[in-house]
Design an enzyme around this catalytic site. Structure first.
Site, mmCIF file in Angstrom:
data_model
loop_
_atom_site.group_PDB
_atom_site.id
_atom_site.type_symbol
_atom_site.label_atom_id
_atom_site.label_comp_id
_atom_site.label_asym_id
_atom_site.label_seq_id
_atom_site.Cartn_x
_atom_site.Cartn_y
_atom_site.Cartn_z
ATOM 1 N N ASN A 151 0.842 -1.195 0.000
ATOM 2 C CA ASN A 151 0.000 0.000 0.000
ATOM 3 C C ASN A 151 0.873 1.239 0.000
ATOM 4 O O ASN A 151 1.793 1.365 0.813
ATOM 5 C CB ASN A 151 -0.898 0.021 1.245
ATOM 6 C CG ASN A 151 -1.997 1.052 1.126
ATOM 7 O OD1 ASN A 151 -2.845 0.941 0.240
ATOM 8 N ND2 ASN A 151 -1.988 2.056 1.986
ATOM 9 N N GLU A 152 0.615 2.129 -0.934
ATOM 10 C CA GLU A 152 1.277 3.437 -0.976
ATOM 11 C C GLU A 152 2.746 3.387 -0.560
ATOM 12 O O GLU A 152 3.155 3.973 0.447
ATOM 13 C CB GLU A 152 0.506 4.436 -0.102
ATOM 14 C CG GLU A 152 -0.864 4.740 -0.651
ATOM 15 C CD GLU A 152 -1.547 5.923 0.030
ATOM 16 O OE1 GLU A 152 -1.164 6.264 1.165
ATOM 17 O OE2 GLU A 152 -2.453 6.497 -0.586
ATOM 18 N N CYS A 157 14.766 4.392 4.239
ATOM 19 C CA CYS A 157 15.411 3.817 5.418
ATOM 20 C C CYS A 157 16.912 4.062 5.302
ATOM 21 O O CYS A 157 17.482 3.946 4.218
ATOM 22 C CB CYS A 157 15.101 2.327 5.465
ATOM 23 S SG CYS A 157 16.012 1.460 6.757
ATOM 24 N N GLU A 316 -8.320 4.875 -4.591
ATOM 25 C CA GLU A 316 -8.911 5.362 -3.335
ATOM 26 C C GLU A 316 -9.378 6.791 -3.503
ATOM 27 O O GLU A 316 -8.700 7.620 -4.132
ATOM 28 C CB GLU A 316 -7.857 5.392 -2.222
ATOM 29 C CG GLU A 316 -7.463 4.078 -1.637
ATOM 30 C CD GLU A 316 -6.475 4.264 -0.474
ATOM 31 O OE1 GLU A 316 -6.474 5.329 0.173
ATOM 32 O OE2 GLU A 316 -5.696 3.332 -0.237
ATOM 33 N N HIS A 367 -12.658 8.935 9.419
ATOM 34 C CA HIS A 367 -12.503 9.144 7.969
ATOM 35 C C HIS A 367 -13.799 8.723 7.290
ATOM 36 O O HIS A 367 -14.426 7.734 7.669
ATOM 37 C CB HIS A 367 -11.349 8.272 7.461
ATOM 38 C CG HIS A 367 -10.876 8.644 6.087
ATOM 39 N ND1 HIS A 367 -11.568 8.319 4.942
ATOM 40 C CD2 HIS A 367 -9.770 9.310 5.679
ATOM 41 C CE1 HIS A 367 -10.907 8.775 3.897
ATOM 42 N NE2 HIS A 367 -9.802 9.379 4.307
HETATM 43 C C1 GAL Z 1 -4.497 6.510 2.047
HETATM 44 C C2 GAL Z 1 -4.188 5.109 2.558
HETATM 45 C C3 GAL Z 1 -5.403 4.466 3.196
HETATM 46 C C4 GAL Z 1 -6.068 5.431 4.133
HETATM 47 C C5 GAL Z 1 -6.424 6.685 3.377
HETATM 48 C C6 GAL Z 1 -7.157 7.693 4.208
HETATM 49 O O1 GAL Z 1 -3.365 7.272 1.884
HETATM 50 O O2 GAL Z 1 -3.742 4.280 1.523
HETATM 51 O O3 GAL Z 1 -5.014 3.298 3.859
HETATM 52 O O4 GAL Z 1 -5.220 5.728 5.171
HETATM 53 O O5 GAL Z 1 -5.241 7.276 2.915
HETATM 54 O O6 GAL Z 1 -7.331 8.901 3.537
#
Ligand code: GAL
Length: 681
Positions: A151-152, A157, A316, A367
Site C-alpha cells: 500500500n502506498e 530507510c 482510493e 474518515h
Molecule cells: C491513504 C491510505 C489508506 C487510508 C487513506 C485515508 O493514503 O492508503 O489506507 O489511510 O489514505 O485517507
C-alpha cells in the site's frame, strides 16, 4: 505491456473485514449492503498480515477463504492485496532489522505502517513467503481479479543494510570513486571521498548540501522501492501469470499535485496497470473547486500517460471527508459523483473508496466511508455512493475508449528533486509543480486533452510539447527534443531551463539547446513576490513575476521585450524556426493573461481546437474520451450553483446516462452536476 481494462468500469471500496472478525453479523450486513451500493469490486487484505499470520508460521486463512467465497457468490471481483504495508508486532520484535532507521540514524520503534526497510533480506523473504501462500491458495479463485501490491509505497530507510546497498548502487553507476568525485564536484568544501565506506545517505546531522548525492539518494530510494515491489510480485507472476498487478500511487499537496517522494515515471514501467489515491481538498475557501479540479486533472493525466494511455484506476478516494486534512470538510451533495465521473473523464476505468466501512477505533475511525458507524443504508453518503454505482454501470460502454492527445506537457521527478534541492532562485518562488500546472491549465480549460510526460516518454506523436523550467535536462532529452522539432513539432520552454546535467553539474552552455532556442541567456533575476516585470508580446503589454532573464538573440526572433526592471529592452518572448519545426522561449514567468493569448496563437498555428463549443457564459469543465466509433463529452459543473449550457451542433448528441438523444441547446446542470454526451465520429 500494460494491462488493458476494456470490458468494465470497476466500482467498490477498500474492504477490511479483518477488523470485524468478532462481529460476524456486520460482515453479513456488508454483503447485503454491497448489492444496494451497486459495487462490483473490492480491494481486500491491505493490512491483513496479523490476521493471516498471528504468529510466525501460524496461518489463519479461513476468514479470507470465507470472504473470497462470499465475494464470488455476490458477483464482486477482488483486487487482492499483499499485506506488506503494515508489519505485525511479532515480526518487528523478532527481527529488528526490518524496522527503519530515520535520516537522523535513529531506529524506529514498532508502530504505524508503511515503514519497513526495503533492503532487509528478512522482510523481503517473509513477504515473499506470504505472497506465495496467497497466490497458491487463490490462484484458481473466481473472485481474484488483480493483485494490489502492498500500500502506498513511500519513505526511506537509512540503516546499515540500506547504506551498503546505496554504495553498491553507486559503484555500479560510477565505476570508480574518482569518477564519482568528479561527477559530484566533491572538491568543493574538501568533500572528496577516499573510500566508498565514507559515503552516507543525506542527513540533517551529516551531509545535506552535496546536491548530486541528494539526487542520487532519491534515485536509489526509487530503485530500491521498485526492487522491493519486484520481489513481492515474483511469486505472484510465477503462479498467476494472467493476473495483473498494481500498486496505489499517491497524490501530493497542496490542493493536489503529484507525490514527490518516488519517481513514478520509473515505477510505472514495472506495474501492469497504474492506480492512484486522490484526496483533493474540495470546497477550500482559499481556492475554487475549479482550481482543485484542474490540479487533480493534471495528476490524473500524468498517471494515465504513465500507464501508456490505457485506462487507469482511481484506487482510493473518500465518499465524504478526510479525517487527517487540516479541515475535515465533507463533500457537498453531488461532489462525490462528480469526482468519480471526473476521474473517468480523465481516463479511469475504476473508482474505489477508502474505505467500505468506518472503523470502530484507531487512527481513521473518523474518515469518511461508504457505511458509517450507524450501519445504515439510507444515509446521504450511502445513497450518493449507490447512485454513482448505477451511473458508472450505464457508462461502461466507455471502458474501451482512450484519450488521444496532440499536446503534451513535461513534468519530471528528477527535475523536481534537483530544482527544489538547489540553493538559488529563491526558496519560496521556485514553484515548479504549480508552474507546470499553470501551463497545463490553459488546455484543460479549453477541453483539449493533454498528456503529461516525464523525460522517459516518446514525444514523436505530439504536435505541441511544453517543457516549463527544465532545470535538470539530460543530454538525451535535449536530443529527443531536437528530433521532435526537426520533425515539425512545436516546442515551448521557459526561463531556468537546461541549467544542470544529471549529476547537477552546471552546463554553462549547450550548443544543441542554444541553437534550438535561438537565444543565449546571460543572467537571471529573481524579483520579490510583491514586484512585477512588464513586457510586450505582439504589441500588447503583460505582467511577469518572480523570474526574468537577460537574453541575447543568436538566431531567434524577438516577439516582445521587457518594458522595465533591469533588462529593459531585452527580448522576453522568442521564436526560433528550426528545421521543420519551431521553438518558443519564454524568458519570464508570465501571468495567466499572457499564457492565454500565447497559447491561443499556438493553437491557431497548429490548427488545434476543442471540438465542442459552449455558447453560454457559464463556465464548465469539458473532457473527452473516444474510440473508433464515438467521441464522448463529459461536461462538468464544479460550482455550487445551477448552470445553463448551450452547445453547438445540438441535434447530434445522445445523452448516455439518460439513454436518449437530446437537444443540447439548453442543458441545465445543477450544482456539482454533469452530463455525458455521445457523438458519432
Ligand atoms: C491513504 C491510505 C489508506 C487510508 C487513506 C485515508 O493514503 O492508503 O489506507 O489511510 O489514505 O485517507
Amino acid at each position: 505491456m500494460k494491462f488493458e481494462m476494456k470490458d468494465r468500469i470497476i466500482y467498490g471500496a477498500d474492504y477490511n473485514p479483518d477488523q470485524w472478525l468478532d462481529y460476524p453479523e456486520i460482515i453479513t450486513d456488508d454483503f447485503r449492503m454491497m448489492k444496494l451500493a451497486n459495487t462490483n469490486t473490492f480491494t481486500l487484505n491491505i493490512f491483513g498480515w496479523s490476521a493471516l499470520e498471528p504468529s510466525e508460521g501460524v496461518y489463519t486463512f479461513d476468514w479470507l477463504d470465507d470472504i473470497m467465497d462470499r465475494m464470488a457468490e455476490a458477483d464482486q471481483k477482488v483486487i487482492l492485496s499483499t499485506p506488506s504495508g503494515a508489519k505485525p508486532a511479532w515480526l518487528s520484535e523478532k527481527y529488528p532489522e526490518i524496522r527503519r532507521v530515520n535520516e537522523r540514524r535513529e531506529k524506529e520503534l514498532h508502530g504505524l505502517r508503511h515503514n519497513h526497510c526495503f533492503t532487509s533480506p528478512v522482510y523481503r523473504k517473509k513477504v515473499s513467503q506470504l505472497n506465495r501462500l496467497l497466490a497458491e491458495r487463490y490462484q484458481e479463485h473466481p473472485a481474484l481479479y488483480m493483485w494490489h501490491i502492498s500500500n502506498e509505497f513511500s519513505g526511506e530507510c537509512h540503516c546499515d543494510l540500506c547504506q551498503d546497498a546505496f554504495r553498491d548502487w553507486l559503484k555500479e553507476k560510477y565505476g570508480t570513486l574518482d569518477n564519482l568525485n568528479k561527477q559530484w564536484w566533491t572538491s568543493f568544501w574538501s568533500h572528496k571521498f577516499s573510500s566508498w565506506e565514507q559515503i552516507e545517505s543525506p542527513s540533517s546531522i551529516g551531509e545535506s548540501q552535496l546536491h548530486a548525492l541528494t539526487i542520487d539518494w532519491s534515485r536509489f530510494v526509487t530503485h530500491q522501492t521498485i526492487d522491493f515491489y519486484q520481489n513481492e510480485v515474483e511469486p505472484l507472476k510465477e503462479l498467476t501469470p494472467e493476473i495483473p498487478s498494481t500498486t496505489n500511487f499517491m497524490g501530493g499537496f497542496p490542493l493536489m499535485a503529484p507525490f514527490e517522494g518516488l519517481d513514478y515515471g520509473k515505477f510505472a514501467e514495472v506495474v501492469d496497470i497504474v492506480s492512484w489515491d486522490a484526496y483533493p481538498e474540495w470546497h477550500n475557501p482559499n481556492s475554487s473547486d475549479f482550481d482543485v479540479a484542474y490540479r487533480t486533472s493534471f495528476v490524473s493525466d500524468l498517471y494515465r500517460t504513465l500507464n501508456d494511455n490505457n485506462p487507469y484506476i482511481l484506487m482510493e478516494c473518500t465518499p465524504s471527508n478526510v479525517n487527517w486534512q487540516n479541515v475535515a470538510k465533507l463533500k457537498k451533495p453531488g461532489m462525490n459523483e462528480l469526482q468519480g465521473v471526473h476521474s473517468v473523464a480523465h481516463g479511469a476505468n475504476g473508482v474505489l473508496y477508502f474505505q467500505w466501512r468506518k472503523s470502530k477505533g484507531s487512527a481513521e475511525k473518523f474518515h469518511g466511508a461508504v457505511v458509517s458507524h450507524d450501519n445504515r443504508d439510507d444515509t446521504r453518503v450511502f445513497k450518493e455512493v449507490s447512485e454513482l454505482g448505477a451511473s458508472l454501470d450505464k457508462l461502461k460502454e466507455l471502458s474501451d475508449t482512450r484519450k488521444p492527445a496532440k499536446v503534451a506537457v513535461i513534468y519530471d521527478w528528477e527535475n523536481l528533486w534537483a530544482f527544489n534541492d538547489s540553493q538559488g532562485y529563491g526558496e519560496k518562488t521556485k514553484k515548479y509543480v504549480e508552474t507546470v500546472q499553470e501551463h497545463y491549465k490553459y488546455f484543460w480549460d479549453k477541453g483539449i486533452t493533454v498528456d503529461v510526460c516525464t523525460y522517459n516518454q516518446d514525444l514523436s506523436d505530439y504536435e505541441i510539447v511544453i517543457g516549463p523550467m527544465l532545470y535538470l535536462l539530460p543530454n538525451e532529452m535535449v536530443e529527443k527534443i531536437e528530433t521532435f522539432v526537426e520533425n515539425g513539432g512545436i516546442f515551448v520552454t521557459t526561463y531556468i531551463s537546461n541549467i544542470v546535467n544529471e549529476t547537477d553539474l552546471v552546463k554553462g552552455s549547450d550548443p544543441i539547446f542554444d541553437t534550438l532556442t535561438g537565444v543565449r541567456i546571460e543572467e537571471i533575476d529573481s524579483i520579490y513576490p510583491e514586484e512585477n516585470v512588464h513586457f510586450t508580446y505582439k504589441n500588447k503589454e503583460y505582467a511577469g513575476k518572480e523570474f526574468y532573464e537577460s537574453v541575447y538573440l543568436t538566431n531567434g526572433t524577438s516577439l516582445g521585450e521587457f518594458k522595465d526592471q533591469m533588462f529593459k529592452g531585452s527580448p522576453a518572448i522568442i521564436r526560433n524556426d528550426y528545421s521543420k519545426g519551431r521553438v518558443y522561449y519564454m524568458a519570464v514567468r508570465a501571468d495567466e493573461n499572457f499564457l492565454n493569448d500565447f497559447y491561443d496563437d499556438l493553437l491557431v498555428e497548429k490548427g488545434i481546437q476543442s471540438d465542442i463549443e459552449i455558447l453560454s457564459e457559464d463556465k464548465v469543465v469539458i473532457q473527452t474520451r473516444e474510440n473508433n466509433q464515438f467521441r464522448y463529452y463529459f461536461i462538468m459543473n464544479f460550482e455550487d450553483k445551477k448552470k445553463s449550457i448551450e452547445l453547438t451542433d445540438f441535434e447530434e448528441y445522445y445523452s448516455v446516462l439518460e439513454g436518449k438523444a437530446i437537444q443540447a441547446k439548453d442543458i441545465q446542470l445543477n450544482a456539482y452536476d454533469y452530463i455525458v454526451l455521445r457523438k458519432e465520429l
